[in-house]
Design a protein around this motif. Structure first.
Motif, short mmCIF file in Angstrom:
data_model
loop_
_atom_site.label_atom_id
_atom_site.label_comp_id
_atom_site.label_asym_id
_atom_site.label_seq_id
_atom_site.Cartn_x
_atom_site.Cartn_y
_atom_site.Cartn_z
N ASP A 328 0.81 -1.22 0.00
CA ASP A 328 0.00 0.00 0.00
C ASP A 328 0.84 1.27 0.00
O ASP A 328 0.55 2.23 -0.73
CB ASP A 328 -0.94 0.00 1.21
CG ASP A 328 -2.27 -0.65 0.89
OD1 ASP A 328 -2.39 -1.20 -0.21
OD2 ASP A 328 -3.18 -0.61 1.74
N THR A 329 1.89 1.32 0.82
CA THR A 329 2.70 2.54 0.90
C THR A 329 3.43 2.81 -0.42
O THR A 329 3.49 3.95 -0.88
CB THR A 329 3.72 2.44 2.04
OG1 THR A 329 4.46 1.22 1.92
CG2 THR A 329 3.03 2.48 3.39
N THR A 330 3.98 1.75 -1.03
CA THR A 330 4.70 1.93 -2.29
C THR A 330 3.76 2.34 -3.42
O THR A 330 4.08 3.24 -4.21
CB THR A 330 5.45 0.64 -2.67
OG1 THR A 330 6.38 0.33 -1.64
CG2 THR A 330 6.19 0.80 -3.98
N SER A 331 2.61 1.69 -3.51
CA SER A 331 1.66 2.03 -4.58
C SER A 331 1.14 3.46 -4.40
O SER A 331 0.95 4.18 -5.39
CB SER A 331 0.49 1.04 -4.60
OG SER A 331 -0.24 1.07 -3.39
N THR A 332 0.96 3.89 -3.16
CA THR A 332 0.51 5.27 -2.90
C THR A 332 1.60 6.27 -3.27
O THR A 332 1.31 7.30 -3.88
CB THR A 332 0.14 5.43 -1.42
OG1 THR A 332 -0.98 4.60 -1.12
CG2 THR A 332 -0.24 6.87 -1.11
N ALA A 333 2.86 5.98 -2.91
CA ALA A 333 3.96 6.89 -3.25
C ALA A 333 4.13 7.00 -4.76
O ALA A 333 4.32 8.11 -5.30
CB ALA A 333 5.25 6.40 -2.60
N LEU A 334 4.05 5.88 -5.47
CA LEU A 334 4.16 5.91 -6.93
C LEU A 334 3.00 6.70 -7.55
O LEU A 334 3.18 7.45 -8.51
CB LEU A 334 4.18 4.49 -7.48
CG LEU A 334 5.50 3.72 -7.32
CD1 LEU A 334 5.30 2.25 -7.64
CD2 LEU A 334 6.57 4.33 -8.22
N SER A 335 1.82 6.51 -7.00
CA SER A 335 0.65 7.24 -7.50
C SER A 335 0.82 8.74 -7.32
O SER A 335 0.47 9.54 -8.18
CB SER A 335 -0.62 6.76 -6.78
OG SER A 335 -0.88 5.40 -7.06
N ARG A 336 1.36 9.13 -6.17
CA ARG A 336 1.57 10.55 -5.90
C ARG A 336 2.59 11.14 -6.88
O ARG A 336 2.41 12.24 -7.40
CB ARG A 336 2.03 10.75 -4.46
CG ARG A 336 2.24 12.19 -4.07
CD ARG A 336 0.95 12.96 -3.91
NE ARG A 336 0.36 12.74 -2.61
CZ ARG A 336 -0.61 13.50 -2.10
NH1 ARG A 336 -1.10 14.53 -2.79
NH2 ARG A 336 -1.14 13.24 -0.92
N ILE A 337 3.69 10.42 -7.13
CA ILE A 337 4.70 10.89 -8.07
C ILE A 337 4.08 11.10 -9.45
O ILE A 337 4.28 12.14 -10.10
CB ILE A 337 5.88 9.90 -8.16
CG1 ILE A 337 6.69 9.90 -6.86
CG2 ILE A 337 6.78 10.23 -9.34
CD1 ILE A 337 7.79 8.86 -6.82
N LEU A 338 3.31 10.11 -9.91
CA LEU A 338 2.72 10.20 -11.24
C LEU A 338 1.71 11.35 -11.32
O LEU A 338 1.67 12.08 -12.33
CB LEU A 338 2.03 8.88 -11.58
CG LEU A 338 1.89 8.57 -13.08
CD1 LEU A 338 3.26 8.43 -13.70
CD2 LEU A 338 1.09 7.30 -13.28
N HIS A 339 0.92 11.51 -10.27
CA HIS A 339 -0.06 12.61 -10.24
C HIS A 339 0.65 13.96 -10.30
O HIS A 339 0.23 14.87 -11.02
CB HIS A 339 -0.90 12.50 -8.97
CG HIS A 339 -2.04 13.46 -8.93
ND1 HIS A 339 -2.46 14.09 -7.77
CD2 HIS A 339 -2.85 13.95 -9.91
CE1 HIS A 339 -3.48 14.88 -8.04
NE2 HIS A 339 -3.73 14.82 -9.32
N LEU A 340 1.74 14.11 -9.56
CA LEU A 340 2.49 15.36 -9.56
C LEU A 340 3.16 15.61 -10.91
O LEU A 340 3.20 16.76 -11.39
CB LEU A 340 3.54 15.33 -8.44
CG LEU A 340 2.99 15.43 -7.02
CD1 LEU A 340 4.05 15.02 -6.00
CD2 LEU A 340 2.49 16.84 -6.73
N LEU A 341 3.69 14.58 -11.53
CA LEU A 341 4.31 14.74 -12.85
C LEU A 341 3.27 15.15 -13.90
O LEU A 341 3.57 15.92 -14.81
CB LEU A 341 5.00 13.45 -13.28
CG LEU A 341 6.25 13.05 -12.49
CD1 LEU A 341 6.79 11.71 -12.97
CD2 LEU A 341 7.33 14.13 -12.60
N ALA A 342 2.05 14.64 -13.75
CA ALA A 342 0.98 15.05 -14.67
C ALA A 342 0.58 16.50 -14.43
O ALA A 342 0.23 17.22 -15.37
CB ALA A 342 -0.23 14.13 -14.49
N GLN A 343 0.64 16.95 -13.17
CA GLN A 343 0.32 18.34 -12.85
C GLN A 343 1.43 19.29 -13.27
O GLN A 343 1.18 20.48 -13.48
CB GLN A 343 0.10 18.48 -11.33
CG GLN A 343 -1.18 17.82 -10.82
CD GLN A 343 -1.29 17.92 -9.32
OE1 GLN A 343 -0.38 17.52 -8.59
NE2 GLN A 343 -2.39 18.46 -8.84
#
Length: 544
Positions: A328-343
């Protein structure tokens, strides 16, 4: 009749606990003079505000209003402390870590959910387990993990997404894919086992579903968790029998989820143990060639002295704990990185350029450990994401003895300024990870802003002088001391490999829907206004 007797016993124990707690809390309230908002009532007020899914804004308001040390009211109106003062955190996590331990309910809940692993043990028992596990998470061993991470990411995620985008931009739930990926990475890298969780044509693995359900389910029981130590010492058969009569669906669901986790890890453990006992090199012929974390641990454990050796149930507990903690922690961290890169498409493009240049310089088809860790912008993106948006926002502790903790700056109280704080035995103390990571007096006025470039220059002297007691990049994201995250190097490598593979292959952009991040034990993304059950992160992607 037996069920009625059990129910009455539960009620009597609950009443005794309530009276004892109120008596102790009244004493604590007279001793803790730290400023903080008043409670509204016994079961509402600060407690419900602190743990609400939209509580991120409340916590930021609290920090700005009351500072680094705040007193709030807990479930039974008991005073709790929220701490983001680095000097106080150093005392709690390092100097006085034997006094400020995990709470009883945290230990007991994890012990029953995952077994006697790192999350379910205390004191000398916990230190013994870490002694056996620490070498397994060494840099030397992490180097052997990189090819495994590349292979899984490339063959089972990047290639699948590449096929999906054959006809142009597509939208997928990246949190779902990252959850499957994180499970497969820890399964193969940690256990030498595959759940086939990234098979596009197969249904989601039963274990993967159980892992995904655990945090949302246990969060619905948050209000009951402090009472669990009252009954946790009862025989397992009695606990399970009594739970059958509890009219709460989430109780039955958490039992189902933990049963699934234990069944899968037991099957893997039994198979590994059989191979190890047979010898003849069979252990090295399994998936991962015996280089996965648990295989190395089992071999080391077999060679250890009787005093240091871990029993089977504790190795089994480590397996379940690793699978849960690293998913859960790794998938959440990766999701946050991808969301920020899209922003921030300019950051995404700059990162893509660095990766392309690195691959052009490399004589290999994939970047090795040394090449990955030497990429400054990739490092900056990962560090800044984990600083501003740690997957876990708070780390609870309880004072198991009276203690004095120092303060970086004096606090004004009704009776005058204080430079140290007396913490009575039994007081709940929560390390405010996000508050420390985003403290403007440490990181500057732009502390709450996501700026990877800040890591490309020397950090301000205020950061180094703060002496934040964390194991990672002057932050508390992975905590510090004897209960710091043991797998933080494993997690960093996972993120770097996945980002390096995906950003080179795809351009990511925001979906038409708005993404919001929900506060909880682990912060998770969801679609604003969506009626869908569970977290999700829809993202648009196309081939580069």
């Amino acid at each position: 009749m037996l069920a009625l007797s059990i129910l009455v016993l539960f009620m009597v124990c609950g009443a005794m606990f309530l009276l004892s707690s109120l008596r102790r809390r009244l004493k604590q309230m007279s001793l803790l003079k730290v400023p903080g908002p008043p409670a509204k009532s016994l079961f509402t007020g600060n407690y419900s505000q602190m743990y609400h899914v939209g509580a991120a804004g409340f916590h930021e308001h609290m920090r700005q209003t009351y500072g680094r040390v705040i007193r709030v009211s807990g479930l039974l109106c008991e005073p709790q402390l929220l701490i983001s003062d680095p000097k106080t955190c150093t005392s709690i996590l390092l100097r006085d870590q034997d006094i400020f331990e995990e709470t009883d309910w945290f230990i007991e809940c994890n012990l029953h959910a995952f077994g006697p692993g790192l999350l379910g043990t205390l004191g000398a028992h916990h230190r013994k387990q870490r002694k056996q596990l620490n070498p397994v998470f060494s840099i030397k061993h992490m180097r052997s993990m990189v090819p495994i991470f590349h292979k899984i990411t490339r063959q089972q995620l990047r290639d699948v997404l590449h096929d999906k985008a054959a006809d142009g931009p597509q939208e997928v739930d990246m949190l779902d894919w990252f959850g499957r990926l994180a499970l497969e990475l820890i399964a193969q890298g940690g256990l030498g086992y595959t759940f086939n969780s990234l098979d596009a044509d197969a249904e989601e693995n039963e274990f993967g579903k159980a892992i995904k359900e655990y945090i949302p389910t246990i969060s619905t029981l948050q209000i009951f968790r402090p009472f669990f130590p009252l009954i946790s010492r009862w025989p397992s058969w009695l606990l399970r029998f009594g739970a059958n009569f509890v009219p709460l669906p989430m109780v039955h669901n958490i039992i189902r989820v933990t049963d699934i986790m234990h069944r899968y890890t037991k099957e893997v453990f039994d198979a590994k143990k059989a191979l190890l006992e047979k010898g003849d090199g069979l252990f090295q012929q399994q998936l991962g060639e015996g280089k996965d974390i648990i295989s190395v641990l089992m071999q080391r454990n077999g060679d250890a002295s009787e005093e240091d050796r871990l029993p089977d149930d504790e190795i089994l507990g480590q397996m379940t704990t690793l699978l849960f903690a690293a998913t859960d922690t790794t998938s959440t961290a990766l999701s946050r990185i991808l969301h920020l890169l899209a922003q921030h498409p300019d950051v995404q493009e700059k990162l893509r350029q660095e990766l392309n240049e690195a691959y052009a310089r490399s004589r290999e088809t994939e970047l090795g450990y040394d090449e990955l860790v030497e990429l400054p912008y990739l490092e900056a993106v990962c560090r800044e994401t984990l600083r501003v948006f740690p997957p876990v926002s708070y780390a609870p502790r309880v004072a198991r003895a009276d203690a004095y903790v120092p303060l970086s700056q004096p606090i004004e109280t009704a009776s005058g300024p204080i430079s140290s704080l007396f913490v009575p035995r039994g007081t709940m103390v929560s390390i405010n990870i996000g508050g420390t990571n985003r403290d403007p007096s440490i990181w500057g006025p732009d502390a709450a802003e996501w700026k990877p470039e800040r890591w490309l220059a020397p950090l301000p002297s205020s950061v180094t002088e703060a002496r934040i007691p964390g194991v990672y990049s002057n932050t508390l994201t992975f905590l510090g001391g004897g209960r710091a995250c043991i797998g933080f190097k494993f997690s960093q490598l996972e993120m770097k490999v996945v980002v390096s593979q995906l950003v080179r292959a795809f351009r990511f952009s925001l979906p038409k829907t708005e993404i919001v991040w929900r506060f909880g034990g682990i912060t998770t993304p969801s679609v604003k206004g969506s009626t869908a059950v569970g977290p999700q992160l829809p993202m648009t992607f196309e081939r580069v």
